[in-house]
Scaffold this active site. Structure first.
Site, PDB file in Angstrom:
ATOM      1  N   LYS A  36       0.832  -1.218   0.000  1.00 23.42           N
ATOM      2  CA  LYS A  36       0.000   0.000   0.000  1.00 23.42           C
ATOM      3  C   LYS A  36       0.863   1.263   0.000  1.00 23.42           C
ATOM      4  O   LYS A  36       0.612   2.199  -0.763  1.00 23.42           O
ATOM      5  CB  LYS A  36      -0.917  -0.028   1.227  1.00 23.42           C
TER       6      LYS A  36
ATOM      7  N   ARG B  38      -8.627  12.508  11.750  1.00 24.06           N
ATOM      8  CA  ARG B  38      -7.192  12.251  11.918  1.00 24.06           C
ATOM      9  C   ARG B  38      -6.370  13.541  11.781  1.00 24.06           C
ATOM     10  O   ARG B  38      -6.707  14.418  10.995  1.00 24.06           O
ATOM     11  CB  ARG B  38      -6.742  11.188  10.898  1.00 24.06           C
TER      12      ARG B  38
ATOM     13  N   ASP C 203       1.562  -0.773  12.039  1.00 23.00           N
ATOM     14  CA  ASP C 203       0.316  -1.314  11.475  1.00 23.00           C
ATOM     15  C   ASP C 203       0.077  -2.769  11.889  1.00 23.00           C
ATOM     16  O   ASP C 203      -0.999  -3.318  11.634  1.00 23.00           O
ATOM     17  CB  ASP C 203       0.345  -1.216   9.943  1.00 23.00           C
TER      18      ASP C 203
HETATM   19  C1  S3P Z   1       2.238   4.899   6.055  1.00 25.35           C
HETATM   20  C2  S3P Z   1       2.796   5.268   7.251  1.00 25.35           C
HETATM   21  C3  S3P Z   1       2.231   4.909   8.555  1.00 25.35           C
HETATM   22  C4  S3P Z   1       1.261   3.750   8.449  1.00 25.35           C
HETATM   23  C5  S3P Z   1       0.307   3.899   7.303  1.00 25.35           C
HETATM   24  C6  S3P Z   1       1.052   4.033   5.980  1.00 25.35           C
HETATM   25  C7  S3P Z   1       2.865   5.365   4.809  1.00 25.35           C
HETATM   26  O1  S3P Z   1       1.552   6.035   9.078  1.00 25.35           O
HETATM   27  O2  S3P Z   1       0.530   3.602   9.650  1.00 25.35           O
HETATM   28  O3  S3P Z   1      -0.555   2.769   7.206  1.00 25.35           O
HETATM   29  O4  S3P Z   1       2.552   4.824   3.737  1.00 25.35           O
HETATM   30  O5  S3P Z   1       3.684   6.276   4.867  1.00 25.35           O
HETATM   31  P1  S3P Z   1       2.336   7.215   9.857  1.00 25.35           P
HETATM   32  O6  S3P Z   1       3.223   7.879   8.904  1.00 25.35           O
HETATM   33  O7  S3P Z   1       1.247   8.133  10.327  1.00 25.35           O
HETATM   34  O8  S3P Z   1       3.040   6.532  10.979  1.00 25.35           O
END
Ligand code: S3P
Length: 437
Positions: free
Chosen positions: A27, A126, A322
């Site tokens: 993702k 958020r 995650d």
């Molecule tokens: C992500 C970073 C994480 C993660 C999210 C995806 C990313 O969040 O929890 O599912 O793709 O950079 P944070 O940057 O808020 O820690």
């Protein structure tokens, strides 16, 4: 207080794991591929892209900005024809995707028009200032309508360079600043308290940009004299380690068999869960380690294991943020008391994951408690049984679905559609690899 650890008896249910499986595209990397490709003036083929709702949110937003993104269909490449972004006529709908909103904000900071962004009810609660604050310091103008949250508008501009010391270890904050540097053509430096996932800087390096990584610091100096006019190129997306984590957990909780999880991203900034599981006694091995577009990839072989409790330190959290929901489920099956230190960040994910992990574990008969910023889970062999409130949070849904498999389906989920946010076909995959005797 959470009760003391219990001595584990033999597992009650017989569930065999079998076969080989490939998790969906990563993702985080899918988002970065779409954003970077959209900023070029070239045609980029993206192979193995995630075709889940979150990645589709990113594609939708880019189309609203005038970028040509071909339809996203499972098993097919996506083609992105980058071009100058134009002011969107409507509010950008980021859906459920925090990554879409925050990365788009960064890239939009380099564009001289005003854009309004919003999202679904979960995304609208958020925090966004963690991203908009450094972008404003660089010269973007942000108009808030709901304080720290969406909806908000951003007008990019003549950006200045920044050296930003981020108070939170967040790959989304870091990546927003890096994308602002790329879109606005200014050098940027980001320093984090603990290093977060480094996919953006890896992709920049893979594309030959001038970027330097050092411990918790990343310095981006520029994309080269020809940028954004680059030759067409191909990006390949590895399988998502976070999605694979649910398959790993299912296999660990089975009573027999073996599972091969192919083509999984094993970037060390994402494999904290594998390190924790190794400490807990999990039988997971890696084979066929290789590199795909600058990202390490491997096949994982997982065998059912008896797990012991562990303490997960604050510094480990960004590398497995995650995976806490599914690790907490596994901890409820481990022998002893597992502590996840400083996991307050989980309160501002797609749901208040911290409260809901503990609440749902208790609802299915496990022993779990939030103590300040820590999560404490005491393992037992009591069969899981009860109702789970997923709050439409994909990772809670999948974590408790895995628990449900180990409990011979005595867990009732409030809904299951949210799995498709990051893992379409999750339930089919789970059924395919798990056999009940
Ligand atoms: C992500 C970073 C994480 C993660 C999210 C995806 C990313 O969040 O929890 O599912 O793709 O950079 P944070 O940057 O808020 O820690």
């Amino acid at each position: 207080m959470v009760g003391a650890g219990t001595q584990l008896a033999k597992q009650v249910y017989v569930v065999r794991v079998q076969g080989r499986i490939r998790p969906p595209g990563d993702k985080s990397i899918s988002h970065r591929a779409l954003m970077v490709a959209a900023l070029t003036r070239a045609t980029i083929e993206v192979k193995g892209i995630l075709t889940a709702a979150d990645a589709k949110s990113a594609a939708r937003v880019l189309r609203q900005l005038g970028v040509d993104v071909s339809p996203m269909q499972r098993g097919r490449s996506v083609y992105v024809r980058g071009r100058a972004w134009r002011r969107p006529v409507a509010t950008l709908d980021c859906g459920n995707s925090g990554t879409t909103a925050r990365l788009a904000l960064g890239a939009l900071a380099g564009h001289r028009f005003e854009t309004r962004l919003s999202g679904d009810a979960s995304l609208r609660r958020r925090p966004m200032r963690r991203v908009t604050r450094p972008l404003v310091d660089m010269g973007a103008v942000v108009t808030e309508e709901a304080g720290d949250c969406l909806p908000l508008s951003i007008r990019g501009g003549n950006l200045s360079s920044i050296r930003y010391q981020s108070p939170v270890p967040s790959a989304q904050v870091k990546s927003a600043i890096l994308l602002a540097g790329l879109a606005g053509n200014v050098p940027v430096t980001v320093v984090e308290p603990v290093r977060s996932r480094d996919h953006t800087e890896r992709m920049f390096q893979f594309l030959g940009f001038d970027v330097q990584k050092d411990e918790n610091e990343v310095i981006f100096r520029g994309a080269g004299a020809d940028w954004p006019r680059v030759d067409d190129f191909v990006l390949e997306i590895p399988g998502d380690a976070s999605s694979a984590a649910f398959l790993v957990a299912a296999a660990l909780m089975a009573t027999g068999g073996e599972l091969l999880i192919e083509y999984t991203g094993v970037n060390p900034t994402r494999t904290g869960f594998l390190e924790v599981l190794a400490r807990m006694g999990a039988l997971v091995t890696r084979e066929n380690e290789r590199r795909v577009c600058g990202e390490p990839v491997a096949d994982l072989i997982v065998r059912p294991s008896n797990l012991n409790a562990t303490e997960v330190g604050a510094d480990e959290i960004p590398g497995l943020i995650d995976e806490v929901p599914v690790l907490a489920v596994l901890a409820a099956r481990a022998e002893g008391e597992t502590i996840f230190r400083s996991v307050g960040e989980l309160r501002v994910k797609e749901s208040d994951r911290l409260t809901l992990i503990a609440q749902n574990l208790r609802a299915v008969g496990a022993s779990a408690e939030v103590q300040g910023e820590d999560l404490v889970v005491v393992g037992s062999d009591r069969p899981f049984c009860g109702k789970v409130e997923t709050a439409r949070d994909h990772r809670l849904t999948m974590a408790f679905a895995v628990a449900g498999f180990a409990a011979a389906r005595n867990i009732e989920l409030s809904e299951s559609n949210s799995a498709a946010i990051s893992y379409p076909g999750f339930f089919q995959d789970l059924h395919r690899i798990m056999l009940r005797d």
